[in-house]
Design an enzyme around this catalytic site. Structure first.
Site, short mmCIF file in Angstrom:
data_model
loop_
_atom_site.label_atom_id
_atom_site.label_comp_id
_atom_site.label_asym_id
_atom_site.label_seq_id
_atom_site.Cartn_x
_atom_site.Cartn_y
_atom_site.Cartn_z
CB THR A 140 47.92 63.26 58.89
OG1 THR A 140 46.56 63.58 59.11
CG2 THR A 140 48.77 64.50 59.08
CE LYS B 184 45.18 66.07 70.46
NZ LYS B 184 45.47 67.47 70.65
CB SER B 185 51.33 61.23 65.33
OG SER B 185 50.12 60.87 64.71
N GLY C 48 38.66 59.14 51.60
CA GLY C 48 39.81 58.32 51.98
C GLY C 48 39.55 57.52 53.25
N GLY D 241 36.63 59.46 67.23
CA GLY D 241 37.72 58.70 66.62
C GLY D 241 39.03 58.69 67.37
CE1 TYR E 237 42.12 62.80 65.24
CE2 TYR E 237 42.57 63.98 67.27
CZ TYR E 237 42.95 63.59 66.00
OH TYR E 237 44.15 64.01 65.51
CD GLU F 183 45.55 42.77 48.72
OE1 GLU F 183 46.60 42.84 48.06
OE2 GLU F 183 44.41 42.71 48.19
CE LYS G 204 45.58 59.68 56.20
NZ LYS G 204 44.45 59.15 56.97
P1 ATR Z 1 38.56 62.16 53.67
O1 ATR Z 1 39.82 61.76 52.97
O2 ATR Z 1 38.80 62.87 54.98
O3 ATR Z 1 37.59 61.06 53.82
P2 ATR Z 1 37.40 63.36 51.30
O4 ATR Z 1 38.11 62.37 50.47
O5 ATR Z 1 37.41 64.78 50.91
O6 ATR Z 1 37.90 63.34 52.80
O7 ATR Z 1 35.88 62.85 51.44
C1 ATR Z 1 34.96 63.54 52.17
C2 ATR Z 1 33.69 62.73 52.29
O8 ATR Z 1 32.78 63.43 53.15
C3 ATR Z 1 32.93 62.53 50.98
O9 ATR Z 1 32.25 61.30 51.02
C4 ATR Z 1 31.94 63.71 50.98
O10 ATR Z 1 30.78 63.51 50.19
P3 ATR Z 1 30.78 63.89 48.62
O11 ATR Z 1 31.46 62.76 47.94
O12 ATR Z 1 29.35 64.02 48.26
O13 ATR Z 1 31.53 65.20 48.50
C5 ATR Z 1 31.56 63.72 52.43
N1 ATR Z 1 31.04 65.01 52.91
C6 ATR Z 1 31.70 66.15 53.14
N2 ATR Z 1 30.89 67.11 53.65
C7 ATR Z 1 29.65 66.54 53.75
C8 ATR Z 1 28.38 67.00 54.21
N3 ATR Z 1 28.18 68.25 54.67
N4 ATR Z 1 27.34 66.13 54.17
C9 ATR Z 1 27.51 64.87 53.71
N5 ATR Z 1 28.68 64.38 53.27
C10 ATR Z 1 29.75 65.20 53.28
#
Ligand code: ATR
Length: 276
Positions: free
Chosen positions: A62, A16-17, A130, A242, A220, A78, A66
């Site tokens: 995105t 959507k950016s 992230g 979001g 979102y 920072e 990142k």
């Molecule tokens: P993003 O950059 O979008 O935050 P990411 O770095 O892949 O994505 O991190 C995903 C997060 O969602 C992690 O904290 C992950 O938990 P784990 O560290 O245990 O993998 C969490 N996550 C993903 N699917 C999940 C689920 N079904 N239940 C609980 N936590 C989930």
């Protein structure tokens, strides 16, 4: 002269950016062009060079780039340094400055748009990816009484806890430990896991959400996700997704690049999908 900006990701068709930034430009009378760029995985740096050679002034980033954006910067703010990732670059001559507006965009949405101040409140943040890493410094800056970060993989929570503990009152834990003794303790619960993107529910019990004034889903446009449904069933007063964070982080980027802050309200309204 028209200044060129872009958003880069893979995929990027859903972004959507371009619509958000062109709406800001129209509103503030800024002469910009803003395009979507889909880069192959591993092809981020080449796309940045291409954009710079065309006179590009800045870039939003995105998934999944990142970390690439962070790595290609010549300077880090920072916030980018704390998050270990960048969602925005500014091209200034030979300099490539990396920023991260995800956390401040989220905090502004919660406090300003949703009227939920964080100071002195008890906050539960789910996930340590992230998105969560960007949120933690922005939340701690607002002096909550307590910030608890819970993650499915407890080890990752503990590592993150050590890294961020110098910034404020932070407790990092796995979900099992979270459920021992925390029932109904939180004013604000934020789901920053990627569970909703797969239609899944993070392993959090309804009792934990019971007293919350706001449940916030970072994803979102997905309507009532399993997390928001659980929150509604638990009796949480207000639910949000979001979309406001998306628009607020864009407004921060726009203000950083152009020196003028756009109004976000109309754009948020335009993009809001009812939570049903
Ligand atoms: P993003 O950059 O979008 O935050 P990411 O770095 O892949 O994505 O991190 C995903 C997060 O969602 C992690 O904290 C992950 O938990 P784990 O560290 O245990 O993998 C969490 N996550 C993903 N699917 C999940 C689920 N079904 N239940 C609980 N936590 C989930």
């Amino acid at each position: 002269m028209t200044d060129l900006y872009a958003v880069i990701g893979n995929p990027i068709g859903h972004s959507k950016s371009p619509m958000i930034h062109m709406a800001f430009a129209q509103q503030t009378g800024q002469d910009i062009q803003y395009i979507p760029v889909e880069a192959p995985v591993g092809g981020f740096a080449a796309e940045v060079e291409e954009l710079r050679s065309r006179g590009g002034r800045g870039l939003n980033i995105t998934a999944p780039f990142k970390l690439d954006a962070y790595a290609c910067a010549t300077e880090l703010t920072e916030r980018a340094r704390q998050a270990g990732a960048a969602n925005c670059l500014s091209f200034e001559g030979d300099r490539v400055v990396a920023e991260n507006f995800d956390g401040v965009g989220l905090a502004r949405d919660i406090e300003t748009n949703l009227s939920c101040p964080m100071r002195g409140r008890r906050i539960l943040l789910l996930g340590v990816g992230g998105a969560a890493r960007g949120a933690i410094p922005a939340f701690l800056e607002r002096a909550p009484a307590e910030l608890v970060v819970a993650n499915r993989t407890a080890e990752k929570a503990h590592t993150l806890g050590k890294q961020f503990s110098c910034l404020g009152n932070l407790v990092a834990t796995g979900f099992d430990a979270l459920h021992e003794g925390h029932a109904g303790r939180f004013d604000l619960v934020v789901n920053a896991t990627s569970a909703s993107l797969h239609g899944e529910l993070p392993p959090v019990r309804a009792a934990l959400l019971a007293d919350a004034a706001l449940a916030y889903e970072l994803a979102y446009g997905k309507g009532l996700t399993p997390f928001l449904r659980l929150a509604r069933e638990a009796g949480v007063q207000r639910l949000a997704d979001g979309v406001g964070m998306l628009v607020e982080q864009a407004a921060e980027a726009f203000a950083w690049w152009r020196g003028v802050r756009p109004d976000t309200r109309a754009v948020i309204e335009r993009l809001t999908v009812p939570l049903v």
